[in-house]
Every structure is written in C-alpha cells, then in structure tokens.
Design a protein around this motif. Structure first.
Motif, PDB file in Angstrom:
ATOM      1  N   MET A   1       0.830  -1.200   0.000  1.00  0.00           N
ATOM      2  CA  MET A   1       0.000   0.000   0.000  1.00  0.00           C
ATOM      3  C   MET A   1       0.867   1.254   0.000  1.00  0.00           C
ATOM      4  O   MET A   1       1.971   1.247   0.527  1.00  0.00           O
ATOM      5  CB  MET A   1      -0.897   0.044   1.243  1.00  0.00           C
ATOM      6  N   ARG A   2       0.344   2.310  -0.573  1.00  0.00           N
ATOM      7  CA  ARG A   2       0.960   3.630  -0.477  1.00  0.00           C
ATOM      8  C   ARG A   2       0.001   4.494   0.324  1.00  0.00           C
ATOM      9  O   ARG A   2      -1.137   4.737  -0.105  1.00  0.00           O
ATOM     10  CB  ARG A   2       1.226   4.229  -1.859  1.00  0.00           C
ATOM     11  N   VAL A   3       0.437   4.912   1.497  1.00  0.00           N
ATOM     12  CA  VAL A   3      -0.425   5.635   2.432  1.00  0.00           C
ATOM     13  C   VAL A   3       0.174   7.007   2.702  1.00  0.00           C
ATOM     14  O   VAL A   3       1.362   7.121   3.017  1.00  0.00           O
ATOM     15  CB  VAL A   3      -0.585   4.867   3.757  1.00  0.00           C
ATOM     16  N   VAL A   4      -0.640   8.035   2.595  1.00  0.00           N
ATOM     17  CA  VAL A   4      -0.220   9.400   2.886  1.00  0.00           C
ATOM     18  C   VAL A   4      -0.787   9.813   4.238  1.00  0.00           C
ATOM     19  O   VAL A   4      -2.005   9.687   4.472  1.00  0.00           O
ATOM     20  CB  VAL A   4      -0.692  10.371   1.783  1.00  0.00           C
ATOM     21  N   VAL A   5       0.088  10.299   5.105  1.00  0.00           N
ATOM     22  CA  VAL A   5      -0.324  10.729   6.441  1.00  0.00           C
ATOM     23  C   VAL A   5      -0.127  12.239   6.557  1.00  0.00           C
ATOM     24  O   VAL A   5       1.000  12.733   6.455  1.00  0.00           O
ATOM     25  CB  VAL A   5       0.494  10.006   7.535  1.00  0.00           C
ATOM     26  N   ALA A   6      -1.216  12.956   6.736  1.00  0.00           N
ATOM     27  CA  ALA A   6      -1.151  14.406   6.932  1.00  0.00           C
ATOM     28  C   ALA A   6      -0.786  14.694   8.381  1.00  0.00           C
ATOM     29  O   ALA A   6      -1.255  14.038   9.298  1.00  0.00           O
ATOM     30  CB  ALA A   6      -2.491  15.044   6.591  1.00  0.00           C
ATOM     31  N   GLY A   7       0.043  15.726   8.568  1.00  0.00           N
ATOM     32  CA  GLY A   7       0.580  15.979   9.904  1.00  0.00           C
ATOM     33  C   GLY A   7       1.693  15.008  10.201  1.00  0.00           C
ATOM     34  O   GLY A   7       1.821  14.484  11.304  1.00  0.00           O
ATOM     35  N   GLY A   8       2.526  14.763   9.196  1.00  0.00           N
ATOM     36  CA  GLY A   8       3.467  13.650   9.211  1.00  0.00           C
ATOM     37  C   GLY A   8       4.512  13.677  10.299  1.00  0.00           C
ATOM     38  O   GLY A   8       5.112  12.637  10.589  1.00  0.00           O
ATOM     39  N   HIS A   9       4.754  14.828  10.922  1.00  0.00           N
ATOM     40  CA  HIS A   9       5.758  14.886  11.979  1.00  0.00           C
ATOM     41  C   HIS A   9       5.149  14.796  13.370  1.00  0.00           C
ATOM     42  O   HIS A   9       5.867  14.803  14.365  1.00  0.00           O
ATOM     43  CB  HIS A   9       6.594  16.168  11.871  1.00  0.00           C
ATOM     44  N   GLY A  10       3.830  14.683  13.460  1.00  0.00           N
ATOM     45  CA  GLY A  10       3.191  14.522  14.763  1.00  0.00           C
ATOM     46  C   GLY A  10       3.551  13.189  15.397  1.00  0.00           C
ATOM     47  O   GLY A  10       4.012  12.253  14.729  1.00  0.00           O
ATOM     48  N   GLN A  11       3.329  13.084  16.703  1.00  0.00           N
ATOM     49  CA  GLN A  11       3.761  11.884  17.416  1.00  0.00           C
ATOM     50  C   GLN A  11       3.022  10.631  16.946  1.00  0.00           C
ATOM     51  O   GLN A  11       3.640   9.594  16.712  1.00  0.00           O
ATOM     52  CB  GLN A  11       3.578  12.093  18.921  1.00  0.00           C
ATOM     53  N   ILE A  12       1.705  10.718  16.813  1.00  0.00           N
ATOM     54  CA  ILE A  12       0.952   9.563  16.319  1.00  0.00           C
ATOM     55  C   ILE A  12       1.327   9.285  14.867  1.00  0.00           C
ATOM     56  O   ILE A  12       1.523   8.134  14.469  1.00  0.00           O
ATOM     57  CB  ILE A  12      -0.560   9.795  16.464  1.00  0.00           C
ATOM     58  N   ALA A  13       1.432  10.339  14.068  1.00  0.00           N
ATOM     59  CA  ALA A  13       1.756  10.168  12.651  1.00  0.00           C
ATOM     60  C   ALA A  13       3.078   9.436  12.462  1.00  0.00           C
ATOM     61  O   ALA A  13       3.192   8.537  11.624  1.00  0.00           O
ATOM     62  CB  ALA A  13       1.801  11.518  11.960  1.00  0.00           C
ATOM     63  N   ALA A  23       6.250  -2.688   7.944  1.00  0.00           N
ATOM     64  CA  ALA A  23       5.427  -3.751   7.353  1.00  0.00           C
ATOM     65  C   ALA A  23       5.602  -3.844   5.840  1.00  0.00           C
ATOM     66  O   ALA A  23       4.924  -4.643   5.185  1.00  0.00           O
ATOM     67  CB  ALA A  23       3.957  -3.518   7.695  1.00  0.00           C
ATOM     68  N   GLY A  24       6.492  -3.027   5.286  1.00  0.00           N
ATOM     69  CA  GLY A  24       6.798  -3.112   3.868  1.00  0.00           C
ATOM     70  C   GLY A  24       5.959  -2.239   2.964  1.00  0.00           C
ATOM     71  O   GLY A  24       5.973  -2.423   1.740  1.00  0.00           O
ATOM     72  N   HIS A  25       5.257  -1.272   3.542  1.00  0.00           N
ATOM     73  CA  HIS A  25       4.408  -0.387   2.747  1.00  0.00           C
ATOM     74  C   HIS A  25       5.095   0.953   2.500  1.00  0.00           C
ATOM     75  O   HIS A  25       6.037   1.311   3.213  1.00  0.00           O
ATOM     76  CB  HIS A  25       3.068  -0.183   3.456  1.00  0.00           C
ATOM     77  N   GLN A  26       4.627   1.674   1.500  1.00  0.00           N
ATOM     78  CA  GLN A  26       5.143   3.011   1.221  1.00  0.00           C
ATOM     79  C   GLN A  26       4.427   4.008   2.122  1.00  0.00           C
ATOM     80  O   GLN A  26       3.219   4.231   1.982  1.00  0.00           O
ATOM     81  CB  GLN A  26       4.933   3.377  -0.246  1.00  0.00           C
ATOM     82  N   ALA A  27       5.169   4.574   3.046  1.00  0.00           N
ATOM     83  CA  ALA A  27       4.602   5.503   4.013  1.00  0.00           C
ATOM     84  C   ALA A  27       5.065   6.913   3.675  1.00  0.00           C
ATOM     85  O   ALA A  27       6.264   7.192   3.675  1.00  0.00           O
ATOM     86  CB  ALA A  27       5.050   5.122   5.423  1.00  0.00           C
ATOM     87  N   VAL A  28       4.110   7.787   3.387  1.00  0.00           N
ATOM     88  CA  VAL A  28       4.404   9.155   2.958  1.00  0.00           C
ATOM     89  C   VAL A  28       3.862  10.121   4.002  1.00  0.00           C
ATOM     90  O   VAL A  28       2.674  10.074   4.345  1.00  0.00           O
ATOM     91  CB  VAL A  28       3.766   9.459   1.589  1.00  0.00           C
ATOM     92  N   GLY A  29       4.724  10.995   4.504  1.00  0.00           N
ATOM     93  CA  GLY A  29       4.292  11.968   5.494  1.00  0.00           C
ATOM     94  C   GLY A  29       4.290  13.371   4.932  1.00  0.00           C
ATOM     95  O   GLY A  29       5.297  13.825   4.375  1.00  0.00           O
ATOM     96  N   LEU A  30       3.156  14.061   5.051  1.00  0.00           N
ATOM     97  CA  LEU A  30       3.076  15.456   4.634  1.00  0.00           C
ATOM     98  C   LEU A  30       3.557  16.330   5.787  1.00  0.00           C
ATOM     99  O   LEU A  30       3.037  16.240   6.906  1.00  0.00           O
ATOM    100  CB  LEU A  30       1.635  15.835   4.271  1.00  0.00           C
TER     101      LEU A  30
END
Length: 220
Positions: A1-13, A23-30
């Motif tokens: 999966m390619r997942v975009v996370v907004a607020g990428g530097h937050g603790q939960i993010a 887990a081998g997925h593409q993790a993208v942080g905004l």
C-alpha cells in the motif's frame, strides 16, 4: 500500500509511518517544516513538503494520485489560537478529503478527539473551538461517499502500548497511549476494517484486532 499521512511529523503520525514502513508499505508523510524531513527519512518514510493551510486543491490532489489511503493526523497543536484550530483541525481535514475524492483515493482515516460533539457552540474557549473543529471535520467526512473510519481517542499518553482497548460510540473519559492509537490506525488500514465506522477509543481489555472487528460488525 501507499499511504499518505497528513501531519506527518506529529507523534501519532510518526508511529503510523514507522509501522507501515516496517510492514513493507510506502509511508508518505506530509510536513510543512523542511527541517522535519530527516526525522521521517530515519523511519524509512517519504517526506513531502506541503502546507495544508496554503496548498491549492489541485496541487494536493496531484500528489495523491496513485495513493491507496490517506490518514489525517494533523493538528494545530498546543499553544495555537482558535483560528488555527479551525484552519488546521477542520479546514485542512476537509481539504484532504476533497483532494482524495479528486484523486480517486477512497480510503480515509481520521484521527479525531473523544467527546468532539460535546462542544459549546457559544464558547470562545480554545479547547471548545478545537472540539468544534474536530466535530465539523468528522461530520464533513461522514457525508462523503468514501470508505472512512473516524477514531476519537481519549487523553493521549506516552505510555508503552498495551494492544488492549475499549472502542465504543461513547466510552466515557479515559486515556490511551499514542502507540495504541497508531496501532488502531495501522490495523484498520491494512485489514480494511471498521469502514464507515466512528468510535471513541481508550485503553481497555480487548485486543485491537478484535475491537475493530466488533466495530465493523456493529456498523453493518
């Protein structure tokens, strides 16, 4: 999966990004601060510099093409005034949903707040405006034809994760480690569970996968 996370530097993010990458997925942080890029790279996540308070809808949608899911984990943060509670916690969440629809991204997971609908509409208190922002963002997402999940965690702690939670429409007061919130996000994404479900989340006695499956069943 390619997942975009907004607020990428937050603790939960960052916990979500790290878990997805492991887990081998593409993790993208905004992120809005270029200095934060190195922190995401150390998690094997991909940093993308976007200010959700400034970016145009078409530009954001272009960055979401080919993405499988988006996570809204952004927030104005402590010390911010009432205006930014609305422009970040509400308006940026709505913008991300608009962009997801335009880009054909159907899965949207929202990290909201426990008791969001209990806000006082006449109050000028910053926390009440924060709750209002979260409530209105959630309501906007619920009306959309997306595969959404809205998680409303209780008081956030930095305690070690337990993997045990209580999920319900209303849990009552309680707290939950940020790592367990991140685990809820990851489980819901990777197993595509609790679609079109909204629930509050605090620490409890039920394993995360079982608790999410129960929410999914209750929503059918």
């Amino acid at each position: 999966m390619r997942v975009v996370v907004a607020g990428g530097h937050g603790q939960i993010a960052r916990l979500v990004l790290q878990g997805l990458a492991e887990a081998g997925h593409q993790a993208v942080g905004l992120i809005r601060n270029p200095d934060h890029a190195v922190d995401l790279l150390q998690l094997d996540a991909i940093p993308v510099l976007i200010d959700l308070e400034q970016v145009a809808l078409d530009a954001l949608a272009a960055d979401l093409v080919g993405v499988d899911a988006v996570v809204f984990a952004a927030g104005a943060g402590p010390g911010s005034g009432p205006e930014r509670k609305l422009t970040v916690d509400r308006d940026a969440a709505v913008l991300l949903a608009d962009a997801a629809e335009r880009a054909g991204v159907n899965r949207y997971l929202m990290v909201s707040a426990l008791g969001a609908d209990s806000f006082d509409p006449d109050s000028t208190d910053v926390f009440q405006i924060y709750l209002r922002a979260k409530s209105e963002a959630d309501a906007d997402l619920r009306r959309r034809d997306l595969d959404w999940t809205i998680i409303r965690p209780g008081g956030l702690t930095d305690d070690q994760p337990t993997g045990l939670v209580t999920l319900a429409e209303q849990t009552g007061p309680g707290s939950i480690p940020r790592a367990d919130v991140a685990a809820l996000v990851i489980e819901a994404l990777l197993h595509r569970t609790a679609v079109r479900c909204q629930f509050e989340a605090i620490s409890g006695e039920t394993p995360i996968n079982e608790a999410l499956a129960a929410q999914a069943g209750a929503g059918q």
